[in-house]
Design a protein around this motif. Structure first.
Motif, PDB file in Angstrom:
ATOM      1  N   GLN A   1     -30.907 -34.029 -26.081  1.00  0.00           N
ATOM      2  CA  GLN A   1     -31.816 -33.581 -25.030  1.00  0.00           C
ATOM      3  C   GLN A   1     -33.263 -33.454 -25.483  1.00  0.00           C
ATOM      4  N   SER A   2     -33.485 -33.374 -26.795  1.00  0.00           N
ATOM      5  CA  SER A   2     -34.836 -33.229 -27.333  1.00  0.00           C
ATOM      6  C   SER A   2     -34.835 -33.773 -28.755  1.00  0.00           C
ATOM      7  N   PHE A   3     -35.975 -33.701 -29.431  1.00  0.00           N
ATOM      8  CA  PHE A   3     -36.025 -34.104 -30.845  1.00  0.00           C
ATOM      9  C   PHE A   3     -36.235 -32.839 -31.671  1.00  0.00           C
ATOM     10  N   GLU A   4     -35.218 -32.482 -32.471  1.00  0.00           N
ATOM     11  CA  GLU A   4     -35.246 -31.213 -33.188  1.00  0.00           C
ATOM     12  C   GLU A   4     -34.833 -31.409 -34.649  1.00  0.00           C
ATOM     13  N   GLU A   5     -35.131 -30.395 -35.449  1.00  0.00           N
ATOM     14  CA  GLU A   5     -34.696 -30.391 -36.839  1.00  0.00           C
ATOM     15  C   GLU A   5     -33.293 -29.791 -36.917  1.00  0.00           C
ATOM     16  N   LEU A   6     -32.419 -30.448 -37.696  1.00  0.00           N
ATOM     17  CA  LEU A   6     -31.039 -29.989 -37.852  1.00  0.00           C
ATOM     18  C   LEU A   6     -30.883 -29.369 -39.234  1.00  0.00           C
ATOM     19  N   LEU A   7     -30.527 -28.082 -39.271  1.00  0.00           N
ATOM     20  CA  LEU A   7     -30.352 -27.360 -40.527  1.00  0.00           C
ATOM     21  C   LEU A   7     -28.879 -26.981 -40.682  1.00  0.00           C
ATOM     22  N   LEU A   8     -28.231 -27.497 -41.732  1.00  0.00           N
ATOM     23  CA  LEU A   8     -26.827 -27.207 -41.998  1.00  0.00           C
ATOM     24  C   LEU A   8     -26.689 -26.451 -43.310  1.00  0.00           C
ATOM     25  N   GLU A   9     -25.494 -25.919 -43.546  1.00  0.00           N
ATOM     26  CA  GLU A   9     -25.235 -25.250 -44.813  1.00  0.00           C
ATOM     27  C   GLU A   9     -25.246 -26.260 -45.957  1.00  0.00           C
ATOM     28  N   ALA A  10     -25.575 -25.766 -47.154  1.00  0.00           N
ATOM     29  CA  ALA A  10     -25.600 -26.622 -48.337  1.00  0.00           C
ATOM     30  C   ALA A  10     -24.431 -26.269 -49.241  1.00  0.00           C
ATOM     31  N   HIS A  11     -23.898 -27.286 -49.955  1.00  0.00           N
ATOM     32  CA  HIS A  11     -22.840 -27.076 -50.932  1.00  0.00           C
ATOM     33  C   HIS A  11     -23.433 -26.811 -52.301  1.00  0.00           C
ATOM     34  N   GLY A  12     -22.948 -25.788 -52.992  1.00  0.00           N
ATOM     35  CA  GLY A  12     -23.315 -25.597 -54.394  1.00  0.00           C
ATOM     36  C   GLY A  12     -24.656 -24.940 -54.586  1.00  0.00           C
ATOM     37  N   ASP A  13     -24.805 -24.320 -55.731  1.00  0.00           N
ATOM     38  CA  ASP A  13     -26.074 -23.715 -56.123  1.00  0.00           C
ATOM     39  C   ASP A  13     -26.243 -23.971 -57.607  1.00  0.00           C
ATOM     40  N   TYR A  14     -27.022 -24.965 -57.945  1.00  0.00           N
ATOM     41  CA  TYR A  14     -27.137 -25.412 -59.326  1.00  0.00           C
ATOM     42  C   TYR A  14     -28.320 -24.790 -60.057  1.00  0.00           C
ATOM     43  N   GLY A  15     -28.994 -23.882 -59.404  1.00  0.00           N
ATOM     44  CA  GLY A  15     -30.125 -23.240 -60.056  1.00  0.00           C
ATOM     45  C   GLY A  15     -31.369 -24.098 -60.067  1.00  0.00           C
ATOM     46  N   LEU A  16     -31.315 -25.250 -59.409  1.00  0.00           N
ATOM     47  CA  LEU A  16     -32.472 -26.150 -59.355  1.00  0.00           C
ATOM     48  C   LEU A  16     -32.936 -26.242 -57.908  1.00  0.00           C
ATOM     49  N   ARG A  17     -34.180 -26.030 -57.714  1.00  0.00           N
ATOM     50  CA  ARG A  17     -34.709 -26.080 -56.355  1.00  0.00           C
ATOM     51  C   ARG A  17     -34.514 -27.477 -55.775  1.00  0.00           C
ATOM     52  N   ASN A  18     -34.056 -27.552 -54.553  1.00  0.00           N
ATOM     53  CA  ASN A  18     -33.847 -28.799 -53.821  1.00  0.00           C
ATOM     54  C   ASN A  18     -32.677 -29.621 -54.345  1.00  0.00           C
ATOM     55  N   ASP A  19     -31.903 -29.098 -55.292  1.00  0.00           N
ATOM     56  CA  ASP A  19     -30.789 -29.869 -55.840  1.00  0.00           C
ATOM     57  C   ASP A  19     -29.488 -29.397 -55.202  1.00  0.00           C
ATOM     58  N   TYR A  20     -29.262 -29.759 -53.971  1.00  0.00           N
ATOM     59  CA  TYR A  20     -28.047 -29.371 -53.283  1.00  0.00           C
ATOM     60  C   TYR A  20     -27.704 -30.420 -52.237  1.00  0.00           C
ATOM     61  N   HIS A  21     -26.437 -30.471 -51.867  1.00  0.00           N
ATOM     62  CA  HIS A  21     -25.963 -31.450 -50.896  1.00  0.00           C
ATOM     63  C   HIS A  21     -25.591 -30.758 -49.595  1.00  0.00           C
ATOM     64  N   MET A  22     -25.914 -31.390 -48.495  1.00  0.00           N
ATOM     65  CA  MET A  22     -25.611 -30.798 -47.202  1.00  0.00           C
ATOM     66  C   MET A  22     -24.108 -30.884 -46.927  1.00  0.00           C
ATOM     67  N   ASN A  23     -23.608 -29.970 -46.140  1.00  0.00           N
ATOM     68  CA  ASN A  23     -22.207 -29.924 -45.780  1.00  0.00           C
ATOM     69  C   ASN A  23     -21.898 -31.054 -44.804  1.00  0.00           C
ATOM     70  N   LEU A  24     -21.280 -32.114 -45.312  1.00  0.00           N
ATOM     71  CA  LEU A  24     -21.020 -33.283 -44.479  1.00  0.00           C
ATOM     72  C   LEU A  24     -19.927 -33.008 -43.457  1.00  0.00           C
ATOM     73  N   GLY A  25     -19.051 -32.025 -43.740  1.00  0.00           N
ATOM     74  CA  GLY A  25     -18.050 -31.653 -42.741  1.00  0.00           C
ATOM     75  C   GLY A  25     -18.701 -31.097 -41.493  1.00  0.00           C
ATOM     76  N   GLN A  26     -19.694 -30.235 -41.683  1.00  0.00           N
ATOM     77  CA  GLN A  26     -20.442 -29.710 -40.540  1.00  0.00           C
ATOM     78  C   GLN A  26     -21.179 -30.823 -39.811  1.00  0.00           C
ATOM     79  N   PHE A  27     -21.711 -31.756 -40.585  1.00  0.00           N
ATOM     80  CA  PHE A  27     -22.448 -32.858 -39.965  1.00  0.00           C
ATOM     81  C   PHE A  27     -21.507 -33.721 -39.126  1.00  0.00           C
ATOM     82  N   LEU A  28     -20.281 -33.952 -39.621  1.00  0.00           N
ATOM     83  CA  LEU A  28     -19.308 -34.719 -38.853  1.00  0.00           C
ATOM     84  C   LEU A  28     -18.990 -34.028 -37.535  1.00  0.00           C
ATOM     85  N   GLU A  29     -18.816 -32.713 -37.570  1.00  0.00           N
ATOM     86  CA  GLU A  29     -18.548 -31.978 -36.336  1.00  0.00           C
ATOM     87  C   GLU A  29     -19.719 -32.096 -35.362  1.00  0.00           C
TER      88      GLU A  29
END
Length: 292
Positions: free
Chosen positions: A240-268
């Motif tokens: 219906q519009s153009f929006e930013e999609l924010l999902l949960e991230a997997h893992g916390d490696y102690g490095l900024r920006n070093d994480y993977h988005m939850n692809l299960g949530q994205f599939l849903e």
């Protein structure tokens, strides 16, 4: 004949000087990055090793008869004028079909120039000489007619994949471009970064063209869906519009920006918007094997 990048950049600076002299009023020539010309000069002087960004700007042309304003977006590749110039004209006075036709004809005209010839000034002159016919044609098309046949449009949906999307300025640019154009979809930030944009073909292509330049390298259009329609395409939209999609991230490696988005949530999310089939195209795995 070919030329070095430095020789091309020198020609580009000369052409920009010509344009600033032709359009001296504030706001007539708007650089995408006001520092670009300074960075190019430093590069040519040997004070900068990294290749400077491409020159990207918009010139506002005031056509007197009929009274109309046209914004001409220009991108100069590093090897221009030995590489094709990228141009796109926009005006609120033109409908989609006439705007597309104007740009196709303009591109064909620029293609007649020999490699090594600068041609921004020639493109401006062409628009000033020829834009009136497109505005008049638009008025004729807009007038009701019993014999008028429905105009067919191409509705586009582009699925774009990037290694990651983190930077705030890039995220802002994507949202601003999406909302400026008549497109809907989303931008999933993080790692990976996924963008879906849908709307009329010329708007989607302009979105794709705008966000990629001047220097986004790790990005590709994975899939395009095209549908011919005689309507406004609203019934074809999945968003219906153009929006930013924010999902949960997997893992916390102690490095900024070093994480993977939850692809299960994205599939849903894709299932909810009738786009589950795109999951395998984007990631190369069946949706039933995706992580939850």
């Amino acid at each position: 004949m070919s030329a070095s990048v430095k020789e091309c950049l020198q020609l580009q600076l000369l052409e920009m000087e010509m344009l600033f002299s032709m359009f001296p009023n504030q706001g007539e020539v708007k650089l995408e990055d006001v520092n670009t010309l300074t960075l190019i000069k430093r590069y040519l002087e040997g004070k900068r090793e990294a290749l400077p960004p491409k020159i990207e700007f918009v010139i506002t042309l005031q056509i007197e008869e009929p009274k109309v304003k046209i914004d001409l977006q220009v991108i100069m590749p590093h090897s221009y004028p030995y590489e094709a110039l990228q141009l796109f004209g926009r005006s609120s006075e033109l409908n989609r079909q006439q705007q597309l036709l104007l740009n196709k004809t303009l591109t064909s005209y620029i293609a007649t120039f020999d490699p090594g010839e600068i041609c921004v000034c020639a493109a401006i002159q062409w628009i000033q000489d020829n834009s009136a016919s497109y505005v008049l044609n638009k008025k004729l098309i807009d007038e009701p007619s019993a014999q008028a046949e429905p105009v067919k449009n191409t509705f586009h949906r582009m699925w774009i994949y990037s290694h990651h999307i983190y930077q705030q300025d890039l995220r802002k640019k994507i949202l601003d471009v999406g909302k400026r154009l008549d497109v809907t979809g989303f931008c999933m930030t993080g790692k990976p970064g996924i963008i879906c944009v849908e709307g009329f073909k010329e708007h989607c292509e302009e979105f794709w063209h705008t966000i990629r330049y001047p220097n986004w390298k790790h990005i590709s259009c994975k899939h395009v869906e095209s549908i011919e329609t005689e309507g406004n395409g609203e019934d074809l939209r999945l968003f219906q519009s153009f929006e930013e999609l924010l999902l949960e991230a997997h893992g916390d490696y102690g490095l900024r920006n070093d994480y993977h988005m939850n692809l299960g949530q994205f599939l849903e999310f894709l299932k909810k918007h009738k786009s589950e089939h795109v999951f395998q195209i984007l990631f190369g795995i069946e949706s039933k094997h995706s992580e939850s």
